[in-house]
Write a protein that holds these residues in place. Sequence first.
Motif, PDB file in Angstrom:
ATOM      1  N   LEU A 190     -18.742   6.114   8.537  1.00  0.00           N
ATOM      2  CA  LEU A 190     -17.964   5.182   7.246  1.00  0.00           C
ATOM      3  C   LEU A 190     -19.729   4.867   6.527  1.00  0.00           C
ATOM      4  CD1 LEU A 190     -15.696   2.405   8.759  1.00  0.00           C
ATOM      5  CD2 LEU A 190     -15.165   4.274   6.876  1.00  0.00           C
ATOM      6  N   LEU A 191     -20.732   5.695   7.636  1.00  0.00           N
ATOM      7  CA  LEU A 191     -22.084   5.425   6.981  1.00  0.00           C
ATOM      8  C   LEU A 191     -22.683   6.653   6.861  1.00  0.00           C
ATOM      9  CD1 LEU A 191     -23.035   2.435   9.048  1.00  0.00           C
ATOM     10  CD2 LEU A 191     -22.916   2.059   6.240  1.00  0.00           C
ATOM     11  N   PRO A 192     -22.128   7.400   5.883  1.00  0.00           N
ATOM     12  CA  PRO A 192     -22.869   9.044   5.773  1.00  0.00           C
ATOM     13  C   PRO A 192     -24.309   8.634   5.214  1.00  0.00           C
ATOM     14  CG  PRO A 192     -21.510   8.791   4.460  1.00  0.00           C
ATOM     15  CD  PRO A 192     -21.383   7.495   5.184  1.00  0.00           C
ATOM     16  N   GLY A 193     -25.111   9.852   5.815  1.00  0.00           N
ATOM     17  CA  GLY A 193     -27.024   9.339   5.559  1.00  0.00           C
ATOM     18  C   GLY A 193     -27.885   8.370   6.442  1.00  0.00           C
ATOM     19  N   TYR A 194     -26.765   7.801   6.630  1.00  0.00           N
ATOM     20  CA  TYR A 194     -28.266   6.880   8.389  1.00  0.00           C
ATOM     21  C   TYR A 194     -27.660   6.962  10.065  1.00  0.00           C
ATOM     22  CZ  TYR A 194     -27.318   2.770   4.128  1.00  0.00           C
ATOM     23  OH  TYR A 194     -26.939   2.302   2.842  1.00  0.00           O
ATOM     24  N   THR A 195     -28.418   6.917  10.382  1.00  0.00           N
ATOM     25  CA  THR A 195     -28.164   7.048  11.368  1.00  0.00           C
ATOM     26  C   THR A 195     -27.809   6.159  12.072  1.00  0.00           C
ATOM     27  OG1 THR A 195     -31.083   6.714  12.034  1.00  0.00           O
ATOM     28  CG2 THR A 195     -30.409   8.259  10.922  1.00  0.00           C
ATOM     29  N   VAL A 196     -27.518   6.224  12.838  1.00  0.00           N
ATOM     30  CA  VAL A 196     -26.496   5.194  14.186  1.00  0.00           C
ATOM     31  C   VAL A 196     -27.059   5.327  15.090  1.00  0.00           C
ATOM     32  CG1 VAL A 196     -24.166   3.871  14.209  1.00  0.00           C
ATOM     33  CG2 VAL A 196     -25.121   4.738  12.411  1.00  0.00           C
ATOM     34  N   ALA A 197     -27.629   4.970  16.366  1.00  0.00           N
ATOM     35  CA  ALA A 197     -27.606   4.374  17.578  1.00  0.00           C
ATOM     36  C   ALA A 197     -27.813   3.190  18.594  1.00  0.00           C
ATOM     37  CB  ALA A 197     -29.734   4.932  17.400  1.00  0.00           C
ATOM     38  N   THR A 198     -28.573   3.121  19.164  1.00  0.00           N
ATOM     39  CA  THR A 198     -28.306   1.353  20.026  1.00  0.00           C
ATOM     40  C   THR A 198     -29.596   1.467  20.056  1.00  0.00           C
ATOM     41  OG1 THR A 198     -28.182   1.795  21.854  1.00  0.00           O
ATOM     42  CG2 THR A 198     -26.396   2.344  21.191  1.00  0.00           C
ATOM     43  N   THR A 199     -30.041  -0.148  20.056  1.00  0.00           N
ATOM     44  CA  THR A 199     -30.709  -0.274  20.239  1.00  0.00           C
ATOM     45  C   THR A 199     -31.984   0.300  21.735  1.00  0.00           C
ATOM     46  OG1 THR A 199     -30.167  -2.360  21.382  1.00  0.00           O
ATOM     47  CG2 THR A 199     -30.580  -2.987  18.652  1.00  0.00           C
ATOM     48  N   ALA A 200     -31.323   0.712  22.636  1.00  0.00           N
ATOM     49  CA  ALA A 200     -31.860   1.640  23.787  1.00  0.00           C
ATOM     50  C   ALA A 200     -33.003   1.965  23.112  1.00  0.00           C
ATOM     51  CB  ALA A 200     -31.090   2.210  24.520  1.00  0.00           C
ATOM     52  N   ALA A 201     -32.362   2.318  21.735  1.00  0.00           N
ATOM     53  CA  ALA A 201     -34.118   3.829  21.298  1.00  0.00           C
ATOM     54  C   ALA A 201     -35.290   2.603  20.839  1.00  0.00           C
ATOM     55  CB  ALA A 201     -33.057   4.147  20.098  1.00  0.00           C
ATOM     56  N   LEU A 202     -34.965   1.522  20.573  1.00  0.00           N
ATOM     57  CA  LEU A 202     -36.101   1.152  20.688  1.00  0.00           C
ATOM     58  C   LEU A 202     -36.400  -0.075  21.732  1.00  0.00           C
ATOM     59  CD1 LEU A 202     -34.550  -1.266  17.338  1.00  0.00           C
ATOM     60  CD2 LEU A 202     -36.010   0.650  17.084  1.00  0.00           C
ATOM     61  N   ASP A 203     -36.288   0.694  22.529  1.00  0.00           N
ATOM     62  CA  ASP A 203     -36.778  -0.297  24.070  1.00  0.00           C
ATOM     63  C   ASP A 203     -36.668  -1.205  24.300  1.00  0.00           C
ATOM     64  OD1 ASP A 203     -38.407   2.159  24.627  1.00  0.00           O
ATOM     65  OD2 ASP A 203     -39.442   1.539  23.211  1.00  0.00           O
TER      66      ASP A 203
END
Length: 369
Positions: free
Chosen positions: A312-325
């Motif tokens: 539903l959010l094409p063009g956005y990257t979706v990850a979890t906060t694990a990627a922000l440590d």
Amino acid sequence: MMPASVYIGLMSGTSLDGIDAVAVRFEPHFQLIETHSEALPESLNQRIRGLLAPGDNEIDRLGMLDLELGKAFADASNNLLAKCSLSSADIQAIGSHGQTIRHRPEHNFTLQSGDPNTIAEHTGIMTVADFRRRDMAAGGQGAPLVPAFHNALFRSTETNRVIVNIGGMANLTVLPANADAEVLGYDTGPGNVLMDSWINEHQQLSHDKDGDWAAQGSVIPQLLEQMLSLPFFHEPAPKSTGREQFNLIWIQRMLVLLDQAPNNTDVQTTLAELTATSIAMAIKSHQLDSAEVYLCGGGSHNKYLQQRIQTLLPGYTVATTAALDLHPDWVEAVAFAWLAKQTLDNLPGNMPTVTGASGFRTLGAIYPA
């Protein structure tokens, strides 16, 4: 002995899936020292649920629950200390969110249970609690409070970021890359609460692991449209919500309006779509050129839900906060440790642009060891 800049954060959210406890330090840099989670005893869980809707003998039941939850939070803190070989003398303070029993921003009141006097007494550690009501006294919603922490830990000067916490309810924080732009945040609607209620009703499970059940069905367009017609989804921020609005009874009221009886699996799929759609609608409304979306909370483990949000959010990257440590399971508990530090430093813990309060306020009440 570790320096006394270590804080404990305690969080028990609207999903009622247990108590999360963290030991952290924020200076000279952020460090997550240890984590601990323990389930609430089933009898205590049921008593909490019994108070989430109006009923008989509420004052006595609430008073007894307040003490028992205080002991449960103290036990979680002490078990955390044992796990990381720290003593009460090593800890500056405990920040305890408490268990929300009522959240009525339309009436300017909110109620969290879990007696902080009991926590301080049973741990020997200064406890900071009751964070929400000072913001409400200043005309705010009292929620969400985590955006101030998100701003402190996750903001980037290079890219727009949106932090989405998916607990029982879902809330987001918009962190613009432009340092002069305001931070925004609010509840978007249900997170896991409706999906959890439906699968518990029909499969006696606490949650839909990985969204596996929802992935088996199809969205019911009429049901989704009816649910999204709720004024809350279209109201401007600041806004917050809770189980008072989103619950099993509300689902059943929506189902009565359908042209034909639905398949239970399709209802679960539609409830997942409601969460994903309301989150995506909110993010799109800010018309960001591009943004990184980071999920946290229990709902970040729902693979089907995460896939729907990304779709539903094409063009956005979706990850979890694990990627922000910072692991998505511990973001809120760390936030309340941070809020306790803000209180002791006499610094604000709210963001008026988020809650609608008339100004910045130092939040929380202090209960000495």
